[in-house]
Enzyme design. Structure first.
Site, mmCIF file in Angstrom:
data_model
loop_
_atom_site.group_PDB
_atom_site.id
_atom_site.type_symbol
_atom_site.label_atom_id
_atom_site.label_comp_id
_atom_site.label_asym_id
_atom_site.label_seq_id
_atom_site.Cartn_x
_atom_site.Cartn_y
_atom_site.Cartn_z
ATOM 1 N N ASP A 1 41.924 37.740 34.036
ATOM 2 C CA ASP A 1 41.970 37.590 35.497
ATOM 3 C C ASP A 1 40.630 37.707 35.839
ATOM 4 O O ASP A 1 39.767 38.322 35.428
ATOM 5 C CB ASP A 1 43.113 38.239 36.130
HETATM 6 C C1 BGC Z 1 44.433 35.682 40.575
HETATM 7 C C2 BGC Z 1 44.738 34.652 39.593
HETATM 8 C C3 BGC Z 1 43.826 33.445 39.810
HETATM 9 C C4 BGC Z 1 42.533 33.746 39.458
HETATM 10 C C5 BGC Z 1 41.693 32.423 39.783
HETATM 11 C C6 BGC Z 1 42.924 35.887 40.649
HETATM 12 O O1 BGC Z 1 42.597 36.539 41.788
HETATM 13 O O2 BGC Z 1 44.942 36.868 40.265
HETATM 14 O O3 BGC Z 1 46.296 34.302 39.783
HETATM 15 O O4 BGC Z 1 44.345 32.285 38.587
HETATM 16 O O5 BGC Z 1 42.275 34.472 40.668
HETATM 17 O O6 BGC Z 1 41.406 31.990 41.102
#
Ligand code: BGC
Length: 752
Positions: free
Chosen positions: A294
């Site tokens: 993440d």
């Molecule tokens: C979130 C993810 C997301 C990623 C990319 C993160 O802050 O937890 O679910 O896919 O950002 O945008």
């Protein structure tokens, strides 16, 4: 960067050309294709330097929200240096083509970039938020919606969505409950598969399919106190029986990628968790796609107190089996050095790079790196009329009728309507969080516009009344006057779109601001008029007060681009509501966590005396929720009768059939979600008081009856037992077929 001769460069280019040309011959069957791709990946890797391999393991954001500790805007330079394998938050055929050109034309090997994006509940055409979509219990519709999302996203250059989010969530404080499928393991697993099928389609090399990503592995939904990114502690039993199954379902459906979770789990942050990534995901489940972190999750290992610095964090992540680094810059800065110092085995880099390249081959990016960058297709695909129609339908079938006293709904076009509330004319919040590229202004249809399709303007008396938040009451009088001069009151209220989603936890789950106060004032002013409350929100709310004030409550979640039309279709009975909750609505926050498939405890409350002392109950409220899992009313009524089992005793190799007759006893045709529940009475690990084991959505004309049957085999009764073996145990099971989880069992069978 190592120096390479011109000859190598030339060989590389010719080689890549040949790689591409051969690909189409190998599409006849997947096994052949995969083997052929593996050979191509290996040949390509033979040409790559360590730095180029590490480059594949790096992802940067082109724009968008900055949510973590490190952000790097030098991505163009890094792409040209072959230090980037994927980008996020870049879309449009033109923008992706421009960046792809840098990778393809300005690096030695010309390896194409992968473009990822959060296509969560639609891309341009926004569907209801995922928790709403789940409430439709319509797997075909969910698959169709994600197919449409993939069509639109792939037409603007996107190859990969960071979806579905398959985290089980049982805490309405947690803002991301809106992105998931609710509290139930069985239903979430089925829905997960539908999303994966929809996004990935049947052939990844087609230009309208994209990679899916099961996230966030694992336990994110169990963040303590519902606070985002917070600690997770859970035993192996709960992990395996509740939180892992939807992820396993994603693997079984062929999901190509996984994303790590931000949380720690039992003391080890997910992004460095060898047990969950190596032992479970790879070794036990045989997942061979790639894993992305993440956003900045490698850097965060330092703040977790698990790594001493970012270099150490880089080592821990790759050793746990993590392939690509989203936004941490960790792999780019430290991985090559770690390998050269003998701190990280080069084979780990090879494996990770191999998996990422394999995905690029599957997408056909080596055939044509620009195949998703077609401006003509982009123009023709976005907001196609049939996509908008599908979104309207999804909005209607996701709506859940929580209460409907004295047939307050459906509305009729003869009556004058007082349309009140901060969300009645809203065209922005209606898209919900993660509205992707959906136009926040202009495109979405408000509830007001939806109602205008059914009644002429002279019959709509509108007043905003108040804002979503704040205590301003200056609009109350106008709203009260409007209510007084109308036949019926429709109030559209709820949360702001960014009160749920990431980093949007709340400790108060009531309707915010002065909205409830306004309902109260209107109730007092027009005690004999019907009040219909139409809700938009991203989590189960505490509606105890509203339940006593409104005659009807329609939960529409955030219903998306065509939300106003879909909701009006329900309000006026063009679509008879059929949604059912996939998450429990508590009486108050003190009951949380509350979910239908709880354990019985050693001191369960007696049915005839729920207040009995020294039993597992509360002094102030009953144990039961306000609206249970599986609950959702219709304008018609359904009666369940003739429950039958094919046998009272069943063996391990038999199939047991349970059936019941469902009759539409009301005045409207309608859909009903028929639910099968089982209770395993004794287990070497105690079993929940009820477990959903099947469901079917049926359509019945008024007066019509249908017999619905479910086949159960031992596979359906398996769970992880005290030795953490996935197995079934003999004994007595209770069983029922109902239209809600709120019932007492009357039938049983024995497994021998
Ligand atoms: C979130 C993810 C997301 C990623 C990319 C993160 O802050 O937890 O679910 O896919 O950002 O945008």
């Amino acid at each position: 960067m190592k120096t390479l001769t011109k000859t190598t460069l030339f060989i590389g280019t010719i080689f890549l050309f040949l790689l591409g040309c051969n690909t189409s011959e190998n599409k006849k069957n997947n096994a052949t294709t995969d083997t052929a791709f593996h050979a191509k990946v290996d040949s390509l890797m033979g040409l790559m330097t360590l730095q180029e391999k590490v480059g594949q393991m790096v992802m940067y954001s082109g724009s968008g929200a900055i949510t973590g500790p490190t952000v790097n805007t030098n991505f163009r330079t890094y792409i040209k240096e072959a230090n980037v394998g994927a980008m996020l938050n870049v879309y449009s055929a033109k923008a992706t083509r421009d960046l792809q050109k840098l990778a393809v034309e300005e690096t030695r090997l010309g390896i194409p970039l992968l473009f990822g994006y959060d296509v969560i509940h639609g891309f341009k055409t926004i569907f209801p938020i995922n928790l709403g979509l789940a409430a439709s219990w319509d797997l075909d519709d969910i698959e169709k919606g994600s197919r449409i999302a993939a069509e639109e996203a792939s037409a603007v250059g996107i190859h990969w969505t960071f979806a579905p989010m398959v985290d089980i969530a049982r805490d309405p404080r947690w803002g991301r409950i809106s992105e998931g499928m609710g509290e139930d393991v069985y239903l979430a697993s089925k829905i997960t598969k539908a999303y994966v099928r929809g996004f990935q389609g049947d052939d990844l090399s087609k230009t309208n399919t994209i990679l899916a990503c099961a996230k966030h592995f694992v336990g994110y939904g169990a963040a303590q106190a519902g606070r985002d990114y917070h600690t997770v502690n859970m035993g192996e039993e709960e992990l395996r029986n509740v939180y892992l199954p939807p992820f396993k379902a994603a693997v079984d459906e062929g999901v190509e990628t996984f994303m790590t979770a931000f949380n720690e789990i039992n003391g080890v942050p997910a992004t460095a968790n060898t047990y969950i990534f190596k032992d479970i995901l790879r070794d036990e489940w045989g997942f061979n796609g790639f894993v992305v972190t993440d956003y900045t999750a490698i850097n965060e290992l330092v703040d977790h107190g698990f790594a001493k610095d970012e270099k150490h964090a880089t080592k821990l992540a790759i050793e746990a089996g993590i392939d690509q680094d989203m936004m941490s810059s960790a792999n780019r800065l430290y991985l090559e050095e770690l390998v050269n110092e003998g701190e990280v085995d080069v084979e780990l880099v090879n494996e990770a790079c191999r998996r990422i390249l394999l995905a690029k081959f599957k997408l056909g990016l080596f055939d044509d790196p620009y195949k998703y960058c077609d401006e003509q297709r982009e123009k023709e695909t976005i907001y196609k009329p049939e996509f908008l129609e599908a979104a309207r339908h999804s909005a209607a079938i996701s709506s859940v009728l929580l209460k409907n006293d004295d047939k307050a709904l459906p509305l009729t076009s003869e009556k004058t309507i007082a349309l009140i509330g901060p969300l009645a004319k809203d065209k922005e919040n209606i898209l919900g969080n993660w509205g992707a590229a959906g136009d926040r202004r202009g495109k979405a249809i408000s509830v007001h516009q939806g109602i205008q399709e059914y009644v002429n303007d002279a019959k709509i008396n509108y007043a905003k009344g108040c804002e979503i938040e704040g205590d301003d009451e200056s609009g109350f009088n106008e709203a009260i006057n409007v209510a007084k001069k109308s036949d019926i009151v429709v109030m559209v209220m709820g949360e702001d779109y960014d009160m749920s989603g990431e980093a949007a936890s709340r400790t108060n789950i009531k309707i915010p601001g002065s909205q409830t106060k306004l309902i109260k004032r209107i109730r007092e002013a027009v005690p004999n008029k019907k009040i219909v409350l139409v809700l938009m929100n991203g989590r189960p709310l505490d509606l105890s007060e509203e339940d006593t004030l409104a005659d009807a409550i329609l939960e529409t979640w955030f219903p998306g681009t065509m939300g106003g039309n879909g909701v009006a279709d329900v309000l006026f009975g063009k679509h008879n509501p059929s949604g059912k909750l996939t998450v429990t609505f508590p009486r108050n926050l003190g009951q949380v966590p509350i979910y239908y498939n709880m354990k019985n405890t050693g001191r369960p409350i007696p049915a005839n005396n729920p207040k009995e002392d020294y039993k597992s109950n509360y002094l102030d409220v009953p144990n039961t929720p306000l609206y249970p899992f599986g609950h959702g009313l219709s304008y018609t009524t359904f009666e369940y009768s003739n429950f039958k089992l094919s046998a009272e005793t069943t063996g391990f190799s038999d199939t047991l059939t349970a059936m019941a007759t469902i009759t539409n006893t009301g005045d409207y045709d309608g859909h009903e979600v028929v639910q099968l529940y089982v209770h395993d009475k004794v287990g070497s690990i105690t079993r929940p008081v009820k477990e959903l084991k099947g469901f079917e959505k049926i359509f019945l004309k008024k007066g019509e009856s249908k017999t619905v049957s479910f086949d159960l085999s031992v596979e359906d009764l398996k769970f992880y037992n005290s030795e953490m073996k996935f197995t079934v145990e003999p004994g007595e099971f209770e069983i029922a077929i109902k239209g809600t989880s709120d019932f007492d069992f009357e039938h049983a069978f024995t497994l021998e």
